[in-house]
Enzyme design. Sequence first.
Site, PDB file in Angstrom:
ATOM      1  CD  GLN A 138     -19.216  -9.447   7.048  1.00 25.75           C
ATOM      2  OE1 GLN A 138     -18.689 -10.265   6.316  1.00 25.75           O
ATOM      3  NE2 GLN A 138     -18.559  -8.437   7.571  1.00 25.75           N
ATOM      4  CD  GLN A 140     -15.368  -5.058   9.120  1.00 23.26           C
ATOM      5  OE1 GLN A 140     -15.647  -5.334   7.963  1.00 23.26           O
ATOM      6  NE2 GLN A 140     -14.220  -4.513   9.462  1.00 23.26           N
ATOM      7  N   PRO A 267     -23.050  -9.689   0.982  1.00 23.61           N
ATOM      8  CG  PRO A 267     -23.418  -8.884   3.161  1.00 23.61           C
ATOM      9  CD  PRO A 267     -23.139 -10.147   2.386  1.00 23.61           C
ATOM     10  CE1 TYR A 268     -20.048  -4.961   4.557  1.00 26.89           C
ATOM     11  CE2 TYR A 268     -20.851  -7.188   4.931  1.00 26.89           C
ATOM     12  CZ  TYR A 268     -20.753  -5.875   5.325  1.00 26.89           C
ATOM     13  OH  TYR A 268     -21.354  -5.469   6.475  1.00 26.89           O
ATOM     14  CG  MET A 271     -15.291 -10.057   5.996  1.00 27.86           C
ATOM     15  SD  MET A 271     -15.226  -8.372   6.647  1.00 27.86           S
ATOM     16  CE  MET A 271     -14.263  -8.624   8.153  1.00 27.86           C
ATOM     17  CD  GLU A 272     -11.291  -6.874   6.600  1.00 26.14           C
ATOM     18  OE1 GLU A 272     -11.446  -6.069   7.536  1.00 26.14           O
ATOM     19  OE2 GLU A 272     -11.985  -6.858   5.567  1.00 26.14           O
ATOM     20  CG  HIS A 296      -9.022  -3.210   0.110  1.00 24.46           C
ATOM     21  ND1 HIS A 296      -8.799  -1.857   0.286  1.00 24.46           N
ATOM     22  CD2 HIS A 296      -9.786  -3.592   1.163  1.00 24.46           C
ATOM     23  CE1 HIS A 296      -9.415  -1.443   1.384  1.00 24.46           C
ATOM     24  NE2 HIS A 296     -10.030  -2.485   1.922  1.00 24.46           N
ATOM     25  CD  GLU A 297     -11.104  -7.476   1.153  1.00 19.56           C
ATOM     26  OE1 GLU A 297     -10.913  -7.670   2.370  1.00 19.56           O
ATOM     27  OE2 GLU A 297     -11.862  -6.579   0.737  1.00 19.56           O
ATOM     28  CG  HIS A 300      -8.103  -5.523   5.337  1.00 19.03           C
ATOM     29  ND1 HIS A 300      -8.110  -4.584   6.354  1.00 19.03           N
ATOM     30  CD2 HIS A 300      -9.091  -5.160   4.475  1.00 19.03           C
ATOM     31  CE1 HIS A 300      -9.061  -3.693   6.113  1.00 19.03           C
ATOM     32  NE2 HIS A 300      -9.660  -4.012   4.980  1.00 19.03           N
ATOM     33  CD  GLU A 319     -11.467  -1.190   5.624  1.00 17.98           C
ATOM     34  OE1 GLU A 319     -10.773  -1.149   4.588  1.00 17.98           O
ATOM     35  OE2 GLU A 319     -12.030  -2.226   6.020  1.00 17.98           O
ATOM     36  CG  ASP A 376     -23.136  -2.402   9.843  1.00 14.76           C
ATOM     37  OD1 ASP A 376     -22.047  -2.311   9.249  1.00 14.76           O
ATOM     38  OD2 ASP A 376     -23.660  -3.485  10.131  1.00 14.76           O
ATOM     39  CE1 TYR A 384     -12.896   0.216   2.900  1.00 12.68           C
ATOM     40  CE2 TYR A 384     -14.417   1.614   4.108  1.00 12.68           C
ATOM     41  CZ  TYR A 384     -14.011   0.361   3.702  1.00 12.68           C
ATOM     42  OH  TYR A 384     -14.724  -0.749   4.092  1.00 12.68           O
TER      43      TYR A 384
END
Length: 469
Positions: A138, A140, A267-268, A271-272, A296-297, A300, A319, A376, A384
């Site tokens: 991950q 991002q 954890p998300y 993720m795109e 949503h993804e 992206h 976002e 972060d 968003y």
Amino acid sequence: MQSSIIDKCSLSNLDQVTTDHIHLDLEANFAAAHISGCVTISGRTLENGVSTVVLDTQSLDIVSVQLKKDGQFVDAIWKLEDTHPVYGQPLSITLESAEEIRSFCLKIDYVTTEQGNAIQFLTPEQTLGKTHPYLFTQCQPILARSLLPCQDSPSVKLSYSADIRVPKPLTALMSAIATGSRDDGDSTVYSFEQKTTIPSYLIALVVGNLVSAKISDRCAVWSEPENIDACAWEFAEMETILQTAEEVISPYLWGRYDLLVLPPSFPYGGMENPCLTFVTPTLLAGDRSLTDVIAHEIAHSWSGNLVTAKNWEHFWLNEGWTTFLERKIVGRLNGEDARQLSCVIGYNNLGEDVARIGAESPLTSLVPDLTGIDPDDSYSRIPYEKGSLLLYHLEQVLDPVILKHITKMYVLEFQGRSIGTGDFYDFIKHYAHHYLDENAEKRVNSIAWDVWFKSPGMPPDEVYSATLS
């Protein structure tokens, strides 16, 4: 070393050097919980007199650095500079000639460490099958620098290729198109290529006991074998959502759109990663009710991946646009009432985050100042929902048909580029002047743009009606 003016969250000399292509030749070692190998970086200087390339790193063991000269790699002069408490340790590499703008090629051997945050290793007990280990990355927002030395900034868009060696019987996948595999003793080497340029945070890797189920000619779902049937049923509408996104925006340019369902430790929600969206298994609701996350993804694929915010202060361009487009897709699929309900829920979520952070906090502005701040640590629903609200407001000021044309023109204008809020504003003003009548242009000019972009707290205009609240 000071962070870059272009991107305050990078220590690379972004104004002097850029990266065009990266090739990764890596091996996953589960026993040692690290990835080792080399990255080959093809880049160029952006001005005369540049004698140094500075790359972002964090918690990497750099073994060697070489510079290509006359077709051969030779040892380079390099140094790891002082560690920044947030942004890591810059790697400075000396170029031979500083007289003119030039291309260069670097080869860096390195090993990741357990202190890096980009890679999560899972024991067999942490997986669904309980038999094989697993890893995923991950990157991002600013964690790619703990996966590989790079210009870890969304202002730099690059293509990449990779050869990934993993122990049998595991499978490797990346945010790229798979181009083949070969046996190598007890290992398999998987090859990938991503020809469309992306920022470093979209480089992604997963290794595990993985299988796939075909959804359509360009869509598949991946997971551990134990829940592949449930995943295939839950996400059977992927192709329909993707086609709807194309109707709302423009043709899909990435070739494949695959979905990877990860173990619960991901954890998300999603993720795109290009060509391979990562999602949480909590989306397996059993009734296909959480497809808005997939919308949503998928959105992206245009906003964020094709048109990218140049740094994390302009994150709303990723976002906010994606949230707006997600709801347009949902409205096309499930009716305008479904879109409006999602908008009202989002508005309430925005109000809760503004109250939690503080209405006067600069972190509640659409374009915050992130000097010295880990992106972060500033994460919230602000980019968003406030970003989506601005686009919804623009749609109200003009017309949905006009906004649809603006969306298509915006993507066409900026795809493949990294932009800032100023670029978005200039585009809207130019569009209003050249494509709209005088009254419509006046309505665009009457929007309190500076307040929307710079002021903290809730938006300046009452945007959503309360009819569905």
